[in-house]
Scaffold this motif. Structure first.
Motif, PDB file in Angstrom:
ATOM      1  N   TYR A  36       0.803  -1.334   0.162  1.00 19.34           N
ATOM      2  CA  TYR A  36      -0.103  -0.080   0.008  1.00 19.34           C
ATOM      3  C   TYR A  36       0.995   1.371   0.161  1.00 19.34           C
ATOM      4  O   TYR A  36       0.635   2.149  -0.926  1.00 19.34           O
ATOM      5  CB  TYR A  36      -0.946  -0.030   1.404  1.00 19.34           C
ATOM      6  N   SER A  84     -14.010   7.774  -0.161  1.00 19.75           N
ATOM      7  CA  SER A  84     -12.604   7.032   0.106  1.00 19.75           C
ATOM      8  C   SER A  84     -11.252   7.686   0.218  1.00 19.75           C
ATOM      9  O   SER A  84     -10.321   7.521   0.854  1.00 19.75           O
ATOM     10  CB  SER A  84     -12.695   5.894  -0.101  1.00 19.75           C
ATOM     11  N   GLY A  87      -8.267   6.014   0.409  1.00 17.09           N
ATOM     12  CA  GLY A  87      -8.456   4.905   1.162  1.00 17.09           C
ATOM     13  C   GLY A  87      -8.409   4.874   2.816  1.00 17.09           C
ATOM     14  O   GLY A  87      -8.307   3.797   3.349  1.00 17.09           O
ATOM     15  N   MET A  91      -9.891   1.507   3.166  1.00 15.36           N
ATOM     16  CA  MET A  91      -9.033   0.338   2.707  1.00 15.36           C
ATOM     17  C   MET A  91      -8.331  -0.050   3.782  1.00 15.36           C
ATOM     18  O   MET A  91      -7.880  -1.240   3.717  1.00 15.36           O
ATOM     19  CB  MET A  91      -8.173   0.997   1.483  1.00 15.36           C
ATOM     20  N   LEU A 107     -16.130   0.940  -0.495  1.00 13.65           N
ATOM     21  CA  LEU A 107     -15.445   2.446  -0.545  1.00 13.65           C
ATOM     22  C   LEU A 107     -16.149   3.079  -1.940  1.00 13.65           C
ATOM     23  O   LEU A 107     -16.398   2.624  -2.922  1.00 13.65           O
ATOM     24  CB  LEU A 107     -13.960   1.928  -0.947  1.00 13.65           C
ATOM     25  N   GLU A 109     -16.168   6.529  -4.168  1.00 14.51           N
ATOM     26  CA  GLU A 109     -15.179   7.505  -4.423  1.00 14.51           C
ATOM     27  C   GLU A 109     -15.708   8.029  -5.819  1.00 14.51           C
ATOM     28  O   GLU A 109     -15.763   7.116  -6.649  1.00 14.51           O
ATOM     29  CB  GLU A 109     -13.759   6.986  -4.365  1.00 14.51           C
ATOM     30  N   LEU A 118      -7.440   3.010  -5.750  1.00 11.50           N
ATOM     31  CA  LEU A 118      -8.142   2.083  -4.817  1.00 11.50           C
ATOM     32  C   LEU A 118      -8.070   0.559  -5.239  1.00 11.50           C
ATOM     33  O   LEU A 118      -7.882  -0.288  -4.427  1.00 11.50           O
ATOM     34  CB  LEU A 118      -9.356   2.802  -4.241  1.00 11.50           C
ATOM     35  N   SER A 122      -6.528  -2.533  -3.625  1.00 10.33           N
ATOM     36  CA  SER A 122      -7.400  -3.806  -3.336  1.00 10.33           C
ATOM     37  C   SER A 122      -6.773  -5.035  -4.129  1.00 10.33           C
ATOM     38  O   SER A 122      -6.711  -6.100  -3.586  1.00 10.33           O
ATOM     39  CB  SER A 122      -8.812  -3.549  -3.737  1.00 10.33           C
ATOM     40  N   ALA A 129     -12.253  -5.586  -0.061  1.00 14.72           N
ATOM     41  CA  ALA A 129     -12.689  -4.259  -0.608  1.00 14.72           C
ATOM     42  C   ALA A 129     -13.640  -4.330  -1.877  1.00 14.72           C
ATOM     43  O   ALA A 129     -13.271  -5.224  -2.715  1.00 14.72           O
ATOM     44  CB  ALA A 129     -11.875  -3.144  -0.667  1.00 14.72           C
ATOM     45  N   ILE A 131     -14.915  -1.239  -4.643  1.00 15.34           N
ATOM     46  CA  ILE A 131     -14.838  -0.046  -4.898  1.00 15.34           C
ATOM     47  C   ILE A 131     -16.121   0.537  -5.690  1.00 15.34           C
ATOM     48  O   ILE A 131     -16.415  -0.279  -6.803  1.00 15.34           O
ATOM     49  CB  ILE A 131     -13.827   0.451  -5.892  1.00 15.34           C
TER      50      ILE A 131
END
Length: 220
Positions: A36, A84, A87, A91, A107, A109, A118, A122, A129, A131
């Motif tokens: 990340y 998000s 994240g 996240m 999430l 966004e 994101l 993920s 997650a 998105i």
């Protein structure tokens, strides 16, 4: 390696250790959070994901700040994260819930580039997650999965967060919102106390910050 580079590496190492002390929930997923971090630093060069001034304290300011929600509310494994961004906290929660059967973080966004980031995080970390790209008021009604928590950080004042989340909160989904030093003023300007029980929890990462938690009934 130059002295400046050595200093930066040392500072980052101290930041990570501090974060792990503040939020032990990060420890089982060190590899995932290293991925990340690497992705965020790479994408940050072209997308403004976080304030540049916070990059040297990424683990404390962003990872631990988000993961403390997992520490305070370990029983919530189905979340919606509003707006998000990079994240946080969604996240981070999704990584910390990796491997928990049926756990998921939705999430939301609206920025397509941030949503792409994101999705990359993920995919590379195996986070729990999903998105959703779009505005909160458009995407929230389309989430059919049962959820038990709704969260957001650095997104909007409390009255707006409650307005977006009201239908969920009325179903006794717990609202858990990370707020800064203006948290008391935001609560004063909200009618939340008329409908919900409210907890304020001291942030582990910001002395003046609070985690504002709302629910119809915390005992339910």
């Amino acid at each position: 390696m130059s002295g400046k580079m050595v200093g930066k590496a040392k500072d980052r190492g101290c930041d990570r250790e501090n974060a792990l002390q503040l939020a032990p929930a990060l420890r089982p997923y060190l590899r995932e959070f290293e991925i990340y971090e690497a992705l965020l630093r790479k994408w940050q060069k072209s997308i403004n994901l976080v304030a540049e001034s916070t990059l040297d304290e990424l683990w404390t300011r962003h990872f631990a700040d988000s993961a403390q929600i997992r520490e305070f509310f370990p029983g919530i494994e189905h979340w919606i994260d509003l707006g998000s961004g990079a994240g946080f906290p969604g996240m981070v929660l999704a990584i910390c819930l990796k491997g928990h059967a049926n756990a998921k973080v939705h999430l939301i966004e609206s920025d397509q580039r941030k949503a792409a980031f994101l999705r990359a995080v993920s995919r590379e970390t195996g986070a729990a997650a999903e998105i959703h790209i779009g505005r909160i008021e458009n995407e929230l009604p389309n989430i059919a999965d049962p959820v038990t928590g709704v969260t957001a950080r650095a997104l909007a004042p409390m009255p707006q967060l409650i307005d977006w989340s009201r239908e969920l909160l009325l179903k006794n989904v717990k609202g858990v919102f990370l707020k800064g030093e203006d948290w008391a003023t935001e609560l004063t300007g909200s009618s939340a106390a008329d409908s919900f029980q409210i907890w304020t929890l001291q942030s582990r990462t910001h002395s003046s910050g609070r985690i504002i938690a709302l629910a119809r009934d915390f005992g339910a």
